[in-house]
Design a protein around this motif. Structure first.
Motif, PDB file in Angstrom:
ATOM      1  N   LEU A 103      37.704 133.491  59.688  1.00  0.00           N
ATOM      2  CA  LEU A 103      37.874 134.562  60.671  1.00  0.00           C
ATOM      3  C   LEU A 103      36.664 135.493  60.691  1.00  0.00           C
ATOM      4  CD1 LEU A 103      39.771 135.593  62.810  1.00  0.00           C
ATOM      5  CD2 LEU A 103      40.900 136.992  61.085  1.00  0.00           C
ATOM      6  N   SER A 104      36.133 135.823  59.530  1.00  0.00           N
ATOM      7  CA  SER A 104      34.939 136.691  59.464  1.00  0.00           C
ATOM      8  C   SER A 104      33.743 136.024  60.139  1.00  0.00           C
ATOM      9  CB  SER A 104      34.583 136.995  58.010  1.00  0.00           C
ATOM     10  OG  SER A 104      35.588 137.743  57.397  1.00  0.00           O
ATOM     11  N   ILE A 105      33.584 134.744  59.910  1.00  0.00           N
ATOM     12  CA  ILE A 105      32.467 134.013  60.525  1.00  0.00           C
ATOM     13  C   ILE A 105      32.640 134.000  62.037  1.00  0.00           C
ATOM     14  CG2 ILE A 105      31.410 131.725  60.788  1.00  0.00           C
ATOM     15  CD1 ILE A 105      32.001 131.324  57.751  1.00  0.00           C
ATOM     16  N   LYS A 106      33.849 133.730  62.501  1.00  0.00           N
ATOM     17  CA  LYS A 106      34.094 133.706  63.942  1.00  0.00           C
ATOM     18  C   LYS A 106      33.841 135.074  64.579  1.00  0.00           C
ATOM     19  CE  LYS A 106      37.274 129.857  64.425  1.00  0.00           C
ATOM     20  NZ  LYS A 106      38.627 129.444  64.816  1.00  0.00           N
ATOM     21  N   LYS A 107      34.214 136.139  63.888  1.00  0.00           N
ATOM     22  CA  LYS A 107      33.940 137.489  64.401  1.00  0.00           C
ATOM     23  C   LYS A 107      32.441 137.759  64.457  1.00  0.00           C
ATOM     24  CE  LYS A 107      38.247 139.821  63.249  1.00  0.00           C
ATOM     25  NZ  LYS A 107      38.911 140.825  62.401  1.00  0.00           N
ATOM     26  N   SER A 108      31.717 137.315  63.438  1.00  0.00           N
ATOM     27  CA  SER A 108      30.266 137.509  63.408  1.00  0.00           C
ATOM     28  C   SER A 108      29.560 136.718  64.500  1.00  0.00           C
ATOM     29  CB  SER A 108      29.699 137.083  62.053  1.00  0.00           C
ATOM     30  OG  SER A 108      30.228 137.858  61.019  1.00  0.00           O
ATOM     31  N   LEU A 109      30.186 135.631  64.913  1.00  0.00           N
ATOM     32  CA  LEU A 109      29.589 134.746  65.925  1.00  0.00           C
ATOM     33  C   LEU A 109      30.428 134.731  67.207  1.00  0.00           C
ATOM     34  CD1 LEU A 109      28.709 131.754  63.564  1.00  0.00           C
ATOM     35  CD2 LEU A 109      27.175 133.564  64.354  1.00  0.00           C
ATOM     36  N   ASN A 110      31.003 135.885  67.557  1.00  0.00           N
ATOM     37  CA  ASN A 110      31.951 135.930  68.675  1.00  0.00           C
ATOM     38  C   ASN A 110      31.354 135.560  70.028  1.00  0.00           C
ATOM     39  OD1 ASN A 110      30.459 138.228  69.070  1.00  0.00           O
ATOM     40  ND2 ASN A 110      32.211 139.583  69.349  1.00  0.00           N
ATOM     41  N   GLU A 111      30.040 135.577  70.177  1.00  0.00           N
ATOM     42  CA  GLU A 111      29.420 135.212  71.449  1.00  0.00           C
ATOM     43  C   GLU A 111      29.287 133.691  71.637  1.00  0.00           C
ATOM     44  OE1 GLU A 111      24.840 136.138  70.393  1.00  0.00           O
ATOM     45  OE2 GLU A 111      26.448 137.398  69.588  1.00  0.00           O
ATOM     46  N   TYR A 112      29.604 132.931  70.603  1.00  0.00           N
ATOM     47  CA  TYR A 112      29.497 131.478  70.646  1.00  0.00           C
ATOM     48  C   TYR A 112      30.876 130.841  70.724  1.00  0.00           C
ATOM     49  CZ  TYR A 112      24.811 132.519  69.085  1.00  0.00           C
ATOM     50  OH  TYR A 112      23.550 133.018  68.995  1.00  0.00           O
ATOM     51  N   LYS A 113      30.909 129.696  71.379  1.00  0.00           N
ATOM     52  CA  LYS A 113      32.151 128.919  71.385  1.00  0.00           C
ATOM     53  C   LYS A 113      32.204 128.139  70.074  1.00  0.00           C
ATOM     54  CE  LYS A 113      32.521 128.384  76.344  1.00  0.00           C
ATOM     55  NZ  LYS A 113      32.528 127.478  77.476  1.00  0.00           N
ATOM     56  N   ILE A 114      33.281 128.321  69.356  1.00  0.00           N
ATOM     57  CA  ILE A 114      33.435 127.659  68.056  1.00  0.00           C
ATOM     58  C   ILE A 114      34.713 126.841  68.073  1.00  0.00           C
ATOM     59  CG2 ILE A 114      33.716 128.003  65.573  1.00  0.00           C
ATOM     60  CD1 ILE A 114      32.203 130.653  65.893  1.00  0.00           C
ATOM     61  N   THR A 115      34.589 125.583  67.743  1.00  0.00           N
ATOM     62  CA  THR A 115      35.751 124.710  67.615  1.00  0.00           C
ATOM     63  C   THR A 115      36.061 124.574  66.131  1.00  0.00           C
ATOM     64  OG1 THR A 115      35.109 123.477  69.589  1.00  0.00           O
ATOM     65  CG2 THR A 115      36.651 122.397  68.081  1.00  0.00           C
ATOM     66  N   THR A 116      37.341 124.690  65.804  1.00  0.00           N
ATOM     67  CA  THR A 116      37.757 124.609  64.409  1.00  0.00           C
ATOM     68  C   THR A 116      38.585 123.355  64.183  1.00  0.00           C
ATOM     69  OG1 THR A 116      37.876 127.015  64.320  1.00  0.00           O
ATOM     70  CG2 THR A 116      38.978 125.814  62.554  1.00  0.00           C
ATOM     71  N   ILE A 117      38.269 122.650  63.122  1.00  0.00           N
ATOM     72  CA  ILE A 117      39.066 121.502  62.693  1.00  0.00           C
ATOM     73  C   ILE A 117      39.651 121.880  61.336  1.00  0.00           C
ATOM     74  CG2 ILE A 117      39.062 119.074  62.038  1.00  0.00           C
ATOM     75  CD1 ILE A 117      36.559 118.745  63.820  1.00  0.00           C
ATOM     76  N   GLU A 118      40.956 121.869  61.252  1.00  0.00           N
ATOM     77  CA  GLU A 118      41.614 122.221  59.997  1.00  0.00           C
ATOM     78  C   GLU A 118      42.392 121.036  59.466  1.00  0.00           C
ATOM     79  OE1 GLU A 118      43.703 125.937  59.793  1.00  0.00           O
ATOM     80  OE2 GLU A 118      42.517 126.751  61.447  1.00  0.00           O
ATOM     81  N   GLU A 119      42.338 120.886  58.167  1.00  0.00           N
ATOM     82  CA  GLU A 119      43.127 119.850  57.507  1.00  0.00           C
ATOM     83  C   GLU A 119      44.247 120.525  56.752  1.00  0.00           C
ATOM     84  OE1 GLU A 119      41.002 116.837  55.290  1.00  0.00           O
ATOM     85  OE2 GLU A 119      39.158 117.468  56.280  1.00  0.00           O
ATOM     86  N   LYS A 120      45.449 120.018  56.906  1.00  0.00           N
ATOM     87  CA  LYS A 120      46.586 120.596  56.182  1.00  0.00           C
ATOM     88  C   LYS A 120      46.397 120.388  54.693  1.00  0.00           C
ATOM     89  CE  LYS A 120      49.876 120.231  59.892  1.00  0.00           C
ATOM     90  NZ  LYS A 120      51.135 119.738  60.367  1.00  0.00           N
ATOM     91  N   GLY A 121      46.650 121.443  53.940  1.00  0.00           N
ATOM     92  CA  GLY A 121      46.559 121.358  52.495  1.00  0.00           C
ATOM     93  C   GLY A 121      45.150 121.503  51.959  1.00  0.00           C
ATOM     94  N   ASN A 122      44.174 121.585  52.845  1.00  0.00           N
ATOM     95  CA  ASN A 122      42.792 121.714  52.396  1.00  0.00           C
ATOM     96  C   ASN A 122      42.401 123.196  52.429  1.00  0.00           C
ATOM     97  OD1 ASN A 122      40.080 121.378  51.808  1.00  0.00           O
ATOM     98  ND2 ASN A 122      39.819 119.669  53.221  1.00  0.00           N
ATOM     99  N   LYS A 123      41.564 123.622  51.525  1.00  0.00           N
ATOM    100  CA  LYS A 123      41.134 125.021  51.489  1.00  0.00           C
ATOM    101  C   LYS A 123      39.931 125.290  52.391  1.00  0.00           C
ATOM    102  CE  LYS A 123      38.502 124.277  47.278  1.00  0.00           C
ATOM    103  NZ  LYS A 123      37.165 124.446  47.277  1.00  0.00           N
ATOM    104  N   ASP A 124      39.425 124.248  53.045  1.00  0.00           N
ATOM    105  CA  ASP A 124      38.250 124.390  53.910  1.00  0.00           C
ATOM    106  C   ASP A 124      38.602 124.170  55.377  1.00  0.00           C
ATOM    107  OD1 ASP A 124      36.505 124.838  51.763  1.00  0.00           O
ATOM    108  OD2 ASP A 124      36.213 122.685  51.462  1.00  0.00           O
ATOM    109  N   SER A 125      37.754 124.732  56.235  1.00  0.00           N
ATOM    110  CA  SER A 125      37.811 124.482  57.673  1.00  0.00           C
ATOM    111  C   SER A 125      36.454 123.936  58.099  1.00  0.00           C
ATOM    112  CB  SER A 125      38.079 125.776  58.442  1.00  0.00           C
ATOM    113  OG  SER A 125      39.359 126.247  58.197  1.00  0.00           O
ATOM    114  N   ILE A 126      36.450 123.179  59.165  1.00  0.00           N
ATOM    115  CA  ILE A 126      35.203 122.685  59.728  1.00  0.00           C
ATOM    116  C   ILE A 126      34.999 123.401  61.056  1.00  0.00           C
ATOM    117  CG2 ILE A 126      33.937 120.686  60.608  1.00  0.00           C
ATOM    118  CD1 ILE A 126      35.727 118.968  58.732  1.00  0.00           C
TER     119      ILE A 126
END
Length: 161
Positions: A100-123
């Motif tokens: 969320l912090s990264i997305k706020k810092s880069l709010n002028e860019y379109k960002i697609t998020t890929i999340e894996e259930k049970g994983n602590k990381d997002s892509i």
């Protein structure tokens, strides 16, 4: 000595323009590439004509021809890095708690998020101008220093049609 300098600087100009031409054409700018190729051919004819005259009697013409080629190729690459044509896709593996912090810092860019259930990381997938790659990477790293960022050259499909 003036003839050697003319050969050297002409070859620098020719090779720098040739390097730029390759990169410009690779980025889909065919008209600019054609103009650059015309300039490259003109310089090549000029400098090659000078070198060939009495080539057996003056080996230094060949030396300055080769040195100018080497420096010109390097200079063309440096110029291309500064111009940084094209687009990149950044694929960023970040900790979910920083997403969320990264997305706020880069709010002028379109960002697609890929999340894996049970994983602590997002892509995060971000389409950017190539010139912005370092700046965006620094922003992401400042929020999540353990992030992994992969940059790939990208072409917008609309420009290919």
């Amino acid at each position: 000595m003036i003839i050697y300098m003319a050969i050297f600087f002409s070859k620098i100009m020719e090779n720098a323009l040739a390097t730029l031409r390759l990169i410009v054409v690779a980025n889909g700018k065919k008209k600019i590439g054609a103009i650059l190729q015309g300039m490259v051919a003109l310089v090549w004819i000029f400098v090659t004509g000078i070198v060939i005259v009495d080539i057996n009697k003056n080996i230094f013409k060949i030396v300055f021809f080769c040195l100018g080629s080497m420096v010109g190729s390097y200079l063309g690459s440096v110029i291309e890095e500064k111009i940084a044509l094209g687009s990149n896709i950044l694929m960023c593996i970040v900790n979910k708690k920083h997403e969320l912090s990264i997305k706020k810092s880069l709010n002028e860019y379109k960002i697609t998020t890929i999340e894996e259930k049970g994983n602590k990381d997002s892509i995060l997938i971000i389409f950017i101008k190539r010139k912005e790659t370092k700046k965006i990477s620094n922003i992401i790293k400042s929020v999540d220093s353990n992030s992994i960022i992969i940059s790939e050259k990208a072409k917008n499909i609309e420009t290919l049609v």
